[in-house]
Every structure is written in C-alpha cells, then in structure tokens.
Scaffold this active site. Structure first.
Site, mmCIF file in Angstrom:
data_model
loop_
_atom_site.group_PDB
_atom_site.id
_atom_site.type_symbol
_atom_site.label_atom_id
_atom_site.label_comp_id
_atom_site.label_asym_id
_atom_site.label_seq_id
_atom_site.Cartn_x
_atom_site.Cartn_y
_atom_site.Cartn_z
ATOM 1 N N SER A 173 0.797 -1.225 0.000
ATOM 2 C CA SER A 173 0.000 0.000 0.000
ATOM 3 C C SER A 173 0.832 1.279 0.000
ATOM 4 C CB SER A 173 -0.940 0.011 1.210
ATOM 5 O OG SER A 173 -0.193 -0.010 2.403
ATOM 6 N N LYS A 230 -6.353 3.607 8.772
ATOM 7 C CA LYS A 230 -5.430 4.582 8.178
ATOM 8 C C LYS A 230 -6.012 5.993 8.222
ATOM 9 C CE LYS A 230 -3.337 1.196 5.027
ATOM 10 N NZ LYS A 230 -3.167 0.786 3.618
#
Length: 840
Positions: A728, A771
């Site tokens: 990611s 996140k």
C-alpha cells in the site's frame, strides 16, 4: 495288556484270587544256556517297555498267545526274550513290528489272575540278545538268537562318565519323588559300569526310543555318555520346574502376607475410626454422583471408579488419583444452566452503560438475544403441540464471535459487558503464548499430576454449563513438538462437534454447545483458516479524538478517581484538558495510554490533597504540562514535508493505523537505487516499481531523458528499527520520488495510500478505516485513496468524514496533480473524484 510295567512297584502276589508258582533261588537259568552262539527262545512282545539286563520288574500278561507262552516257559526253563514293539498300537504283532535287540529274562515268579485269566509276572533281565531268525509264529513267536556281549574299555573316561552319571542321578533323586530310596542307594553302591548304566536307565524318565537306543549300544562308554545327556536335560527341566514352583509359592506367600497385613490394617483403622471415615467418604462420593445428574457414559465411568476406590486403602498411591478424578467428575456442572436475560431493552441499556459507541457489536448482541427469545418462546409452543411420535431435533445453541482490533479498544471488557447483559457467568482465558495442546484438551490420567485442560477447569470454576467464555489473544497461540493448540480449538469452537467435547483427563464427553465463545485478536493473519472459518469476525477499529474524549469523560475519569481514593468533587477535568491529553500525550488506536495519563494526573492530585495543600483541584489545558511534563507528540507533518523528496503515507499496524514518511534523496552515481528502513520484500518491490514508473514518465515530469544516468537514488522509510511490509506504500513512494526529481515539495496536509502498477494504475488496499483515523489523529486534512476503496468510507465516523477531504484516484498522475498543487483543496467534508489521464 502285555508288557505293562508297574513303575517298578512290587506286586502283591499273595492275593486269595491268585496262585503263585515260584522258581527255586538256586536254579540259575544262565547255566542252562548252551555254549553255542545260537539259541531258540520264545519272544514276549512288550508295549512301551524296555527291559534292561540285571533289572527286576513286574509284568502283566493278558493276551491268549502271551499267556500260553508264559505257561509253556514256566513248565520248561522259564527263559523268555523280552523285545519292545516299534508301534505300541499294534494288537497282533508280526516279526517286522519288533526291534531286533531285546533282553533275555527269567521268570522268577508267576501268579494266575482268576478274574481275567491273565498272568502276573516278576521277571529279571539277564543279558542282551539279537534276533537272527524267526522260526515260529504260532501259537507264539520263537526265534533263533545270539548273545550280545558288553564292550567295556577301562580308563579315565569310563570312570569320569560313571561319576557324572552317579552325581546327576543323585541330583535327580533330590529333585523327584518317584524314585525309591533303595534304588538311589543301589546306584550309589554299584561299582560295575554296565550295571550302573542299566539301573539308571531303568529308573529315569525317558522316551521309549531313547531306552531302546541305550539298550542297543554295545559300548558301555557310549551308554554312559548318552545317559549323561538324558540326565542333564531331565535335571535342567526339574530345576526349572522347581524354580517356577518356588516363584509361584513366593508370589502366593506375598499375596497372603499382603492380605494378612491389609486385614490387620483394617482392624487398626477400625479401632482408630479411620475405616468409618473412608466408608463415609465413599458414600459421600456416591451421593455426589447421584446429585450431579451426569450423562449415562459419565455416570458409568464414575461408578466404575468408585468401586475401585472402595477396595483400595487410603494409603495406596492410586487412591488419591481416583479421588481427584471423581472430584472433577462430580464438581462439573453437567446440568446447571444460567437463566438468560432475554429483555432486549435492558441488554441494550447495559451495553450502553459499559461502552461508548461500538454500535455494530451492540447490534449483534441484541440480535443474538432476540433470536434466543423467539426460539425459546416458540419452542415452548411447539412442545405443547408436539406428539410423542414427533422426532426430537437438536438445535444449535452456541455462537462464536471473534473481536479483531488494535490493543486498548475494549475487546476484553466488551465480553464482560455481554455476560452482564445476558445474565451469565463470565470466564476469561488468555491463550497468548500457549504451545501445548494439553492446555486445551488436558493431560491423560496416566501422567503424574495430570489435570484437565483450561476449558474444563474454567467450566468447573464458573459452575454453569452456559457461560460467556472469552478466549483472549487467540492470534498469539504457538505450536511446537507438544502439539498445535489451534487444532485442539477446532473441536471446541465448532457447534456441530462440541456437544461431545472429550477432555483427555475426563475421558467422557462434556457438552459445550451452550457456551457462548468469544475470541479476541489483534490480527487475523496468524489465525489458521480452519479455525477462523468457525468464527464470526467483528472488526473493532481505533477511536477518533472525539470518541476518546467522550470515553475519558464518561468511563476513564470516574474509574481513575475511584481507584486513586478521590471523590468526584475533589478533581474536575475540563474538556480542553482532556483534548490536550489526547492530542499531545497519546497517539494510539485504543485508550490504555490515555487512562494511564489520566491516572497519573489523579495520583498527583491525590498527593496534594493528602498533603493538605489543596482541597479541590480543577485541571485545565494549561495545567496538563505541569502534571505530565512536556508534550510527547506534536504535529510534525509540515516540518517533515517542507523539502522536496518527502511524502506522507498511511500505514496499518497491529496497534491500529499510523502515518509514515517516505524520504528520497539523490547523489552522483551510476543509476544506483537503494532502499532502507527494514522493508519487506513486497515493499521493496513497490519501491522499484515506483522508480521504474517515474523514469518512464521523465519527459512528462519536465526532465531530460538522461537525468537518471549519472545519479544514485536512496529511498528511506523511518523509523528504521521497525519492520515494514505491504504493497500500500506504492503511491506515496512514487510521489516522494516525483517530488525529488521535480524539486517541488509535497503538500503538508496531504496523506495517501494505494498500490501502484508499472502502468500507473492505483489499486485498492485494506485497513482504510484505521489509516484514515491515523491521518485524522496526525492532523492531516486531505487523503488520497484508491477509487475502488470508496465503499470503505461508509465505516468512518461521521465527524471524521466531515473534517477530512477525500480525493479518490485511479491513476498516479491524479495523485501528482493534488500533491504538487496546493490550490486543489476541496471544501471540507466532501469527497472528490480526481480526473486525470486514462490508462495507457
């Protein structure tokens, strides 16, 4: 039966029914033999008997042919040849049925049997003879024979063999009871080797062929050697038999001694009153078995063990083992169930009192209670309407929930609230670091100090069969040579199998289907797929700043006030003080450190009040530093990203979300590229893919195509001591490299995540909620997300969505456009889909 030998027993021939005829002692039959080698002699066949020279023994004659032979011999010279039959089953022997060597004998005495017309004889062997020719078959056998002289070679060997035979026979006499003492004395006194051999052979048990073999041997030395073999074997057999009898007798004596001692012990115990105590203990256990209402198999096992216990003395080692086992069986709640609280509104109220937010979890518990309530009500109706012929179907009762989330978000305390809302007992077992399968299934009773596994121990402790059972840290179970505990949990956490869970110690099935199992974990990756498949996973994400302040105000502050001996009016936290503690002293997904900070403030206030320097304290934002010291966290994004080559990324960890900075720098070199920061293989590949994409777009970035020819590029991801991996970070790495080569800094309010391809596509990633919450805690204002992650924004708290701008992209060029153009910010709380060049 002709030739039947009475084991050298002397027959009583003075019976009134018999008539004896005797030979005068002075008449020696050997003197009547002619000097010729040949002599015509009548043959008496013997069954299972070999007569040796110089041996006196009784015989019984019953066959008519043999009776006539004896009558004729008594009238004549009383000499007959005694020859053994090869096959004792032959009734009418022919010459070929006889051995060729026999013994010439004299009839010393004969008696007629009036009842059977038979003859009873006392005969004495004279010398060995060999059949040369059969000269008559009827009415009985007669043959021409020759004497066979004995071969005696005097010497040391003969003397040694003679002594060996005498010694072995003497040992044989000691071991047996069937040899008369006079025979033993005769053997000892005999000096003639030949006579010794025949006397020992006649007195020793041996097979018929062996007797015949000894008779046929001419050399006396060979006879003695063969006798040594036979006697040695017989003595060995008798000694072994004596040893067996001695050992058996010893065992019997030990058993008798033990029985005698036990009887004495019983008397002593009865005098001391201990026997009554044991009987009372056994009776108490019997009553507990009846009261436990065990299933049939468990009750049978308990009854079997109680019978064994009743026969053992309390001092026996096995007594305590059986006693402990029966205690476990009788103490388990085989039929004890807690009554469920099926009031939906009350359950919701309890959950709201204990936990802030967590609406999904609370809704799931309410759903479970609603299903239980409906099934309970309708089961009663169906039971009233059912007939005796209707089949009984077992419904699954158990439920297995798995709470997954970072530390400190309330997974364990949520299990306690569930138990309180249901009105059930609560059990918690931590499985972190468990490596032995026996911790789950227990140890077998063959081991010293064996105990049941943790499951059965906890069930016994709580006293009910339907508790809320929390298995904490299920993702941290280990496996080694002692087994895999996660495999043992497969049966425990399967509603189809745990109805008959067998603990190794108990050895009987226990029903776990009524237990509500709840497991907790920080990550799912380390949980085996078969175990994970048995659980319903409920995700718990980290808290926002607003949620942390609310939790602190409603739960943490009152608890810390109580634990530190304060009253609620003695200390007051302002909203700004709590906000300062959350922002500047804690940066975590959960609230554990936040509670520690609040506890630290409360302890310092308690010291002031106990010292008399204060009576009531109000904690404001400006007072926090005085209690906790200088701030531990501050917003450093603007400082870190003010130079080109640095970009802010979003990461997911076991402790929740976090931000990370990707730093890139260039130097003179030859197209070298290095990565540091303990990056995993996947993250290193993402870095190389990002560099390849940047080099392929050099012209679009306004660079000379030969820009990279004389440069080395170094990409670093602090903190270097923490391992990092995952795809990611591809987008943020590409952005950092683009910032480096363009010489333009990245926007300090922008965070980003997403996987990159060599063609510049942005692929979706996981952990979006964690996140985004980390970005919110760090003070970021805009977030670049993959367009295909748009659906994940629905899981975010509403206040977070209002405070952040989300830019949804599917190309790296769209990220560059946002990162290097600060004027592209959106209005607060809106989601913007960034437009850019399409895929190549």
């Amino acid at each position: 039966m002709d030739g039947y030998q009475e084991d050298n027993e002397h027959m009583d021939l003075t019976n009134s029914d018999t008539r004896a005829e005797e030979r005068e002692p002075h008449q020696d039959p050997s003197l009547q033999l002619e000097d010729d080698d040949l002599q015509e002699i009548s043959i008496l066949p013997l069954r299972n008997t070999v007569v040796f020279p110089s041996i006196v023994l009784p015989l019984i004659v019953e066959r008519p042919r043999s009776v006539r032979l004896i009558d004729d011999a008594v009238v004549a010279d009383r000499l007959i040849a005694l020859v053994a039959l090869k096959d004792p089953e032959v009734d009418d022997p022919e010459p070929e049925d006889l051995y060729s060597v026999g013994t010439l004998a004299v009839i010393h005495r004969m008696a007629r049997d009036q009842d059977t017309s038979g003859r009873h004889l006392i005969v004495q062997g004279m010398e060995r003879v060999r059949i040369l020719e059969i000269i008559q078959k009827e009415p009985y056998l007669r043959a021409r024979m020759e004497r066979i002289p004995e071969v005696v070679e005097e010497g040391v060997e003969l003397e040694a063999l003679t002594r060996s035979v005498s010694d072995l026979f003497e040992r044989l006499v000691e071991l047996t009871a069937y040899i008369p003492e006079e025979v033993a004395s005769s053997v000892i006194e005999t000096q003639d080797a030949s006579r010794l051999a025949y006397l020992v052979a006649a007195s020793t048990r041996m097979e018929m062929p062996t007797r015949q073999e000894i008779l046929e041997l001419d050399d006396v030395t060979e006879k003695l050697r063969r006798l040594v073999e036979v006697l040695t074997r017989e003595v060995d057999i008798l000694e072994m038999g004596q040893k067996i009898r001695t050992d058996a007798q010893s065992v019997i004596e030990d058993m008798q001694r033990e029985y005698f001692l036990r009887e004495q012990l019983k008397v002593i115990q009865r005098e001391l009153g201990e026997d009554d105590a044991q009987s009372a203990e056994v009776q108490t256990l019997r009553e507990k078995i009846q009261e436990a209402q065990m299933p049939e198999e468990a009750e049978q096992e308990a009854q079997r063990e109680i019978e064994r216990l009743a026969k053992l003395p309390p001092a026996a080692a096995e007594y305590s083992v059986i006693r402990t086992y029966l205690d476990w069986l009788t103490d388990l709640p085989w039929q004890k169930l807690s009554d469920d609280n099926l009031d939906i509104n009350l359950a919701r109220q309890v959950l709201d009192e204990d936990h802030y937010d967590l609406e999904r979890i609370k809704d799931r518990i309410v759903e479970y209670l609603a299903v239980r309530k409906l099934r309970h009500e309708r089961a009663e109706v169906n039971r009233d309407q059912a007939t005796s012929n209707d089949p009984i179907r077992r419904e699954r009762e158990g439920v297995i929930l798995c709470f997954v989330g970072p530390p400190g978000v309330g997974k364990t305390s949520l299990g306690q609230s569930i138990a309180r809302s249901l009105g059930r007992e609560f059990i918690r077992q931590s499985l972190g670091g468990v490596r032995d399968e026996a911790e789950i299934r227990g140890h077998r009773r063959t081991y010293i100090g064996a105990m049941p596994g943790r499951i059965i121990q906890a069930i016994r402790r709580c006293g009910t069969r339907n508790p809320v059972f929390m298995l904490d840290e299920v993702d941290k179970i280990g496996a080694d040579y002692r087994g895999d505990p996660t495999s043992a949990l497969l049966e425990v956490l399967d509603p189809e199998q745990n109805t008959e869970f067998r603990d190794h110690y108990l050895g009987v099935p226990f029903d776990l289907s009524q237990v509500m199992f709840i497991t907790t974990a920080n990550v799912l990756d380390t949980i085996p797929a078969p175990l994970l498949d048995r659980m319903e996973v409920l995700q718990l994400s980290g808290y926002t700043e607003k949620e942390k302040i609310a939790i602190a105000r409603e739960y943490l502050v009152p608890r810390q006030i109580r634990e530190n001996g304060l009253r609620s009016e003695e200390i007051v936290f302002s909203q700004e003080a709590l906000s300062t503690v959350v922002r500047e002293y804690t940066r975590e997904a959960g609230v554990r450190n936040l509670e520690r900070m609040i506890g630290s403030i409360c302890r310092k206030v308690a010291a002031r009040i106990a010292g008399g320097t204060a009576q009531q304290v109000s904690v404001d934002a400006e007072d926090v530093a005085g209690y906790l010291g200088r701030p531990r966290f501050f917003y450093e994004v603007a400082e870190r990203t003010q130079i080109p080559g640095v970009a802010t990324g979003l990461a997911w960890t076991e402790s929740g979300g976090d931000i990370l900075f990707i730093e890139a720098t260039k130097m003179k070199g030859q197209k070298g590229f290095m990565t540091t920061g303990q990056l995993g293989n996947v993250m290193q590949e993402s870095a190389r893919a990002a560099l390849s994409y940047i080099r392929s777009k050099a012209e679009d970035l306004g660079l000379d195509p030969g820009f990279f020819d004389d440069l080395d590029i170094h990409l670093h991801v602090p903190a270097g001591a923490i391992p990092k991996d995952g795809p990611s970070a591809g987008v943020v790495m590409a952005t950092a490299l683009a910032s480096l080569v363009k010489g333009v800094p990245v926007s300090s309010t922008l965070g980003m995540t997403g996987e990159i391809t060599l063609r510049g596509q942005v692929l979706p990633v996981g952990g979006i909620k964690e996140k985004v919450l980390a970005a919110h805690r760090a003070g970021l204002e805009r977030i670049c997300l993959p367009k295909r992650n748009e659906k994940d924004l629905d899981e975010l708290p509403e206040d977070v969505r209002e405070q952040l701008d989300f830019i949804l992209v599917d190309r790296v060029e769209q990220v560059f456009e946002v990162a290097f153009n600060d004027s592209e910010g959106n209005s607060s709380g809106k989601t913007k889909e960034q437009k850019g060049a399409g895929p190549e």
